[in-house]
Design an enzyme around this catalytic site. Structure first.
Site, PDB file in Angstrom:
ATOM      1  N   GLN A   1       0.886  -1.147   0.001  1.00 38.39           N
ATOM      2  CA  GLN A   1      -0.046   0.026  -0.066  1.00 38.39           C
ATOM      3  C   GLN A   1       1.009   1.133  -0.130  1.00 38.39           C
ATOM      4  OE1 GLN A   1      -3.579  -0.330   2.537  1.00 38.39           O
ATOM      5  NE2 GLN A   1      -1.942  -1.848   3.576  1.00 38.39           N
ATOM      6  N   ASN A   2       2.376   1.246   0.126  1.00 42.13           N
ATOM      7  CA  ASN A   2       3.139   2.189   0.315  1.00 42.13           C
ATOM      8  C   ASN A   2       3.433   2.727  -1.111  1.00 42.13           C
ATOM      9  OD1 ASN A   2       3.114   1.584   2.953  1.00 42.13           O
ATOM     10  ND2 ASN A   2       5.139   0.237   3.218  1.00 42.13           N
TER      11      ASN A   2
ATOM     12  N   HIS B   1      -1.249   1.591  -4.434  1.00 39.19           N
ATOM     13  CA  HIS B   1      -1.385   3.085  -4.392  1.00 39.19           C
ATOM     14  C   HIS B   1      -0.593   3.909  -5.220  1.00 39.19           C
ATOM     15  CE1 HIS B   1      -3.403   1.787  -0.266  1.00 39.19           C
ATOM     16  NE2 HIS B   1      -4.287   1.233  -1.260  1.00 39.19           N
TER      17      HIS B   1
ATOM     18  N   CYS C   1      -3.779  14.425 -20.373  1.00 40.39           N
ATOM     19  CA  CYS C   1      -3.343  13.491 -21.087  1.00 40.39           C
ATOM     20  C   CYS C   1      -3.104  12.212 -20.607  1.00 40.39           C
ATOM     21  CB  CYS C   1      -2.302  13.992 -22.289  1.00 40.39           C
ATOM     22  SG  CYS C   1      -0.487  14.282 -21.423  1.00 40.39           S
TER      23      CYS C   1
ATOM     24  N   GLY D   1       2.598  -4.699   8.979  1.00 41.78           N
ATOM     25  CA  GLY D   1       2.636  -3.192   9.156  1.00 41.78           C
ATOM     26  C   GLY D   1       1.412  -2.402   8.388  1.00 41.78           C
ATOM     27  N   THR D   2       0.289  -3.070   8.813  1.00 46.05           N
ATOM     28  CA  THR D   2      -0.934  -2.408   8.254  1.00 46.05           C
ATOM     29  C   THR D   2      -2.149  -2.224   9.061  1.00 46.05           C
ATOM     30  OG1 THR D   2      -2.476  -2.216   6.413  1.00 46.05           O
ATOM     31  CG2 THR D   2      -1.887  -4.394   7.096  1.00 46.05           C
TER      32      THR D   2
ATOM     33  N   GLU E   1       1.042  -3.525  17.309  1.00 49.90           N
ATOM     34  CA  GLU E   1      -0.088  -3.598  18.255  1.00 49.90           C
ATOM     35  C   GLU E   1      -1.148  -4.557  17.411  1.00 49.90           C
ATOM     36  OE1 GLU E   1      -0.867   0.508  18.595  1.00 49.90           O
ATOM     37  OE2 GLU E   1      -1.996   0.542  16.728  1.00 49.90           O
TER      38      GLU E   1
ATOM     39  N   ALA F   1       8.588  -4.712  12.617  1.00 47.93           N
ATOM     40  CA  ALA F   1       8.672  -5.590  11.782  1.00 47.93           C
ATOM     41  C   ALA F   1      10.156  -5.872  11.353  1.00 47.93           C
ATOM     42  CB  ALA F   1       8.104  -4.916  10.467  1.00 47.93           C
TER      43      ALA F   1
HETATM   44  C1  BV8 Z   1     -11.443   2.325  -3.689  1.00 50.01           C
HETATM   45  C2  BV8 Z   1      -1.928   7.074  -1.408  1.00 50.01           C
HETATM   46  C3  BV8 Z   1     -13.124   2.034  -5.183  1.00 50.01           C
HETATM   47  C4  BV8 Z   1      -1.877   8.199  -0.582  1.00 50.01           C
HETATM   48  C5  BV8 Z   1      -3.605   5.723   0.147  1.00 50.01           C
HETATM   49  C6  BV8 Z   1     -16.151   3.144   4.199  1.00 50.01           C
HETATM   50  C7  BV8 Z   1     -15.936   1.975   4.575  1.00 50.01           C
HETATM   51  C8  BV8 Z   1     -14.965   1.168   3.925  1.00 50.01           C
HETATM   52  C9  BV8 Z   1     -14.222   1.778   2.781  1.00 50.01           C
HETATM   53  C10 BV8 Z   1     -14.516   2.951   2.184  1.00 50.01           C
HETATM   54  C11 BV8 Z   1     -15.596   3.772   3.181  1.00 50.01           C
HETATM   55  N1  BV8 Z   1     -15.550   4.892   2.757  1.00 50.01           N
HETATM   56  C12 BV8 Z   1     -14.884   5.017   1.519  1.00 50.01           C
HETATM   57  C13 BV8 Z   1     -13.956   3.876   1.373  1.00 50.01           C
HETATM   58  C14 BV8 Z   1     -12.963   3.391   0.287  1.00 50.01           C
HETATM   59  C15 BV8 Z   1     -11.573   4.055   0.638  1.00 50.01           C
HETATM   60  C16 BV8 Z   1     -11.327   3.758   2.062  1.00 50.01           C
HETATM   61  O1  BV8 Z   1     -10.948   2.541   2.567  1.00 50.01           O
HETATM   62  N2  BV8 Z   1     -11.334   4.347   3.028  1.00 50.01           N
HETATM   63  C17 BV8 Z   1     -11.026   4.316   4.318  1.00 50.01           C
HETATM   64  C18 BV8 Z   1     -10.126   5.569   5.099  1.00 50.01           C
HETATM   65  C19 BV8 Z   1     -12.330   4.049   5.079  1.00 50.01           C
HETATM   66  N3  BV8 Z   1     -10.654   3.529  -0.213  1.00 50.01           N
HETATM   67  C20 BV8 Z   1     -10.630   4.168  -1.340  1.00 50.01           C
HETATM   68  O2  BV8 Z   1     -11.039   5.261  -1.427  1.00 50.01           O
HETATM   69  C21 BV8 Z   1      -9.640   3.141  -2.248  1.00 50.01           C
HETATM   70  N4  BV8 Z   1     -10.177   3.183  -3.718  1.00 50.01           N
HETATM   71  O3  BV8 Z   1     -11.920   1.712  -2.982  1.00 50.01           O
HETATM   72  O4  BV8 Z   1     -11.915   2.158  -4.963  1.00 50.01           O
HETATM   73  C22 BV8 Z   1     -13.964   3.315  -4.821  1.00 50.01           C
HETATM   74  C23 BV8 Z   1     -13.817   4.551  -5.976  1.00 50.01           C
HETATM   75  C24 BV8 Z   1     -14.689   5.467  -5.463  1.00 50.01           C
HETATM   76  C25 BV8 Z   1     -15.415   5.566  -4.628  1.00 50.01           C
HETATM   77  C26 BV8 Z   1     -15.208   4.729  -3.521  1.00 50.01           C
HETATM   78  C27 BV8 Z   1     -14.355   3.730  -3.821  1.00 50.01           C
HETATM   79  C28 BV8 Z   1      -8.384   3.852  -2.454  1.00 50.01           C
HETATM   80  C29 BV8 Z   1      -7.624   3.928  -1.251  1.00 50.01           C
HETATM   81  C30 BV8 Z   1      -6.283   4.569  -1.563  1.00 50.01           C
HETATM   82  C31 BV8 Z   1      -6.040   5.841  -0.601  1.00 50.01           C
HETATM   83  N5  BV8 Z   1      -4.375   6.032  -0.822  1.00 50.01           N
HETATM   84  N6  BV8 Z   1      -2.397   5.928  -0.098  1.00 50.01           N
HETATM   85  C32 BV8 Z   1      -0.532   8.541  -0.214  1.00 50.01           C
HETATM   86  O5  BV8 Z   1       0.024   7.851   0.230  1.00 50.01           O
HETATM   87  O6  BV8 Z   1      -0.246   9.781  -0.244  1.00 50.01           O
HETATM   88  S1  BV8 Z   1      -3.948   4.843   1.393  1.00 50.01           S
HETATM   89  C33 BV8 Z   1      -2.877   5.208   2.533  1.00 50.01           C
HETATM   90  O7  BV8 Z   1      -3.556   4.513   3.771  1.00 50.01           O
HETATM   91  C34 BV8 Z   1      -1.474   4.552   2.583  1.00 50.01           C
HETATM   92  O8  BV8 Z   1      -1.138   4.012   1.259  1.00 50.01           O
HETATM   93  C35 BV8 Z   1      -1.318   3.684   3.599  1.00 50.01           C
HETATM   94  O9  BV8 Z   1      -0.428   2.631   3.305  1.00 50.01           O
HETATM   95  C36 BV8 Z   1      -2.817   3.211   3.702  1.00 50.01           C
HETATM   96  C37 BV8 Z   1      -3.170   2.102   4.568  1.00 50.01           C
HETATM   97  O10 BV8 Z   1      -2.679   2.406   5.814  1.00 50.01           O
HETATM   98  P1  BV8 Z   1      -1.581   1.552   6.563  1.00 50.01           P
HETATM   99  O11 BV8 Z   1      -0.858   1.218   5.373  1.00 50.01           O
HETATM  100  O12 BV8 Z   1      -2.243   0.567   7.178  1.00 50.01           O
HETATM  101  O13 BV8 Z   1      -0.964   2.515   7.422  1.00 50.01           O
HETATM  102  P2  BV8 Z   1      -1.547   3.250   9.032  1.00 50.01           P
HETATM  103  O14 BV8 Z   1      -0.636   4.284   9.252  1.00 50.01           O
HETATM  104  O15 BV8 Z   1      -2.964   3.220   8.841  1.00 50.01           O
HETATM  105  O16 BV8 Z   1      -1.040   1.926   9.778  1.00 50.01           O
HETATM  106  C38 BV8 Z   1       0.237   1.593  10.126  1.00 50.01           C
HETATM  107  C39 BV8 Z   1       0.275   0.252  10.853  1.00 50.01           C
HETATM  108  O17 BV8 Z   1       1.647  -0.014  10.802  1.00 50.01           O
HETATM  109  C40 BV8 Z   1      -0.414   0.446  12.132  1.00 50.01           C
HETATM  110  O18 BV8 Z   1      -1.170  -0.868  12.303  1.00 50.01           O
HETATM  111  C41 BV8 Z   1       0.677   0.245  12.889  1.00 50.01           C
HETATM  112  O19 BV8 Z   1       0.459  -0.339  14.485  1.00 50.01           O
HETATM  113  C42 BV8 Z   1       1.775  -0.549  12.340  1.00 50.01           C
HETATM  114  N7  BV8 Z   1       3.301  -0.147  12.502  1.00 50.01           N
HETATM  115  C43 BV8 Z   1       3.880   1.067  12.831  1.00 50.01           C
HETATM  116  N8  BV8 Z   1       5.307   0.848  12.983  1.00 50.01           N
HETATM  117  C44 BV8 Z   1       5.244  -0.597  12.668  1.00 50.01           C
HETATM  118  C45 BV8 Z   1       4.322  -1.136  12.637  1.00 50.01           C
HETATM  119  N9  BV8 Z   1       4.068  -2.505  12.289  1.00 50.01           N
HETATM  120  C46 BV8 Z   1       5.164  -3.358  12.418  1.00 50.01           C
HETATM  121  N10 BV8 Z   1       6.486  -2.547  12.644  1.00 50.01           N
HETATM  122  C47 BV8 Z   1       6.548  -1.230  12.852  1.00 50.01           C
HETATM  123  N11 BV8 Z   1       7.890  -0.862  12.967  1.00 50.01           N
HETATM  124 ZN    ZN Z   2      -0.412  16.181 -20.732  1.00 52.07          ZN
END
Ligand code: BV8
Ligand code: ZN
Length: 239
Positions: free
Chosen positions: A101-102, A119, A130, A183-184, A211, A227
């Site tokens: 997802q990164n 993503h 274009c 890590g998600t 966690e 991780a």
């Molecule tokens: C789509 C690019 C169809 C941007 C990103 C209601 C319910 C369900 C779904 C939805 C809803 N309303 C809308 C939706 C759909 C929506 C969605 O899921 N929303 C969520 C917020 C509810 N999804 C979309 O829109 C997707 N498209 O579904 O298409 C569609 C089309 C039109 C309309 C609707 C639907 C597109 C989603 C893409 C968004 N873009 N990234 C950018 O990076 O600038 S997502 C963004 O979040 C990042 O990519 C990130 O990777 C991703 C997910 O988060 P995580 O990776 O899990 O990161 P997070 O910080 O949350 O967690 C980190 C984890 O790591 C934690 O658990 C932590 O404990 C752990 N951790 C920390 N340190 C460590 C560790 N683990 C191990 N070791 C460590 N050291």
């Molecule tokens: Zn162009």
């Protein structure tokens, strides 16, 4: 905890086809802020408020400033032992698929080959007029030769994910027998659907996270910790 690492090592060693899903947590130890962690804020903006087409329409310069700030952090960052362990694991696996997802490109910099970016990638731009794709470096004009405005080639909230990537992921999930989720927070769709789909196909699921998450109770093995610490420990059971 050694038993659990040995058990995880055994599952990964026995895997005929291994699917790996990673999120922001795997890059946290490279110094890259996660989305929902305490460091996920920027100038009091929540990441999720800026990663939308509406934010870009409203204030493209602010969104570009955020992405260039993130690019500057990622350029200075290096893959950490978790990225490196996954690159080594790929070399040992008969069949391997890494869905991330990164957008930071660190898996490839660590040597992973079969990496699928669900993503997009922060170092690529796309022309809104274009559709032309290009590598982006700071200071370059944010307009395409065709006159269209350039945006980061990244999937924002509310935008569709790249269908070929998702279809390839679903096809691999159907035939794999082991899934590693690392890590998600499991909050973003459709990536959050990977564990339930894997379970439906009867795959063994291992989770690594700092966690407990919503899937922790449903996986075969939930390993709590960093991780970058855990994955190298597990790899010792595969050598
Ligand atoms: C789509 C690019 C169809 C941007 C990103 C209601 C319910 C369900 C779904 C939805 C809803 N309303 C809308 C939706 C759909 C929506 C969605 O899921 N929303 C969520 C917020 C509810 N999804 C979309 O829109 C997707 N498209 O579904 O298409 C569609 C089309 C039109 C309309 C609707 C639907 C597109 C989603 C893409 C968004 N873009 N990234 C950018 O990076 O600038 S997502 C963004 O979040 C990042 O990519 C990130 O990777 C991703 C997910 O988060 P995580 O990776 O899990 O990161 P997070 O910080 O949350 O967690 C980190 C984890 O790591 C934690 O658990 C932590 O404990 C752990 N951790 C920390 N340190 C460590 C560790 N683990 C191990 N070791 C460590 N050291
Ligand atoms: Zn162009």
């Amino acid at each position: 905890m050694n038993d659990a690492y040995a058990q995880a090592g055994g599952l990964l060693k026995a895997a005929r086809a291994l699917f790996v899903l990673t999120g922001a947590g795997i890059s946290a130890e490279s110094g890259i802020p996660t989305f929902r962690g305490p460091d996920g804020l920027w100038k009091n903006y929540a990441a999720a408020d800026l990663a939308t087409p509406e934010a870009f329409r409203r204030d493209p310069e602010l969104v570009w400033e955020w992405y260039e700030w993130r690019q500057s952090i990622i350029r200075k960052a290096r893959p950490n032992p978790a990225h490196e362990a996954l690159a080594a694991l790929e070399k040992m696996s008969a069949s391997f698929f890494l869905l991330t997802q990164n957008v930071d490109g660190l898996h490839r910099r660590a040597g992973s080959v079969k990496v699928f970016e669900l993503h997009g990638n922060i170092f690529r731009t796309r022309c809104v007029a274009c559709g032309a794709l290009a590598d982006y470096r700071p200071g370059e004009p944010r307009f395409c030769p065709c006159g269209g405005r350039l945006r980061p080639d990244i999937v924002w909230f509310g935008e569709s994910i790249p269908a070929p990537v998702w279809e390839a992921a679903l096809a691999f999930l159907e035939r794999c027998d082991t899934v590693l989720v690392c890590g998600t927070s499991g909050t973003v769709w459709p990536a959050a659907l990977v564990p339930p789909i894997a379970r439906r196909y009867g795959s063994k699921i291992i989770e690594i996270n700092l966690e407990a998450t919503p899937i922790s109770k449903t996986v075969d093995l939930s390993l709590l910790g960093k991780a970058g610490d855990i994955l190298p420990e597990i790899m010792k059971f595969l050598l």
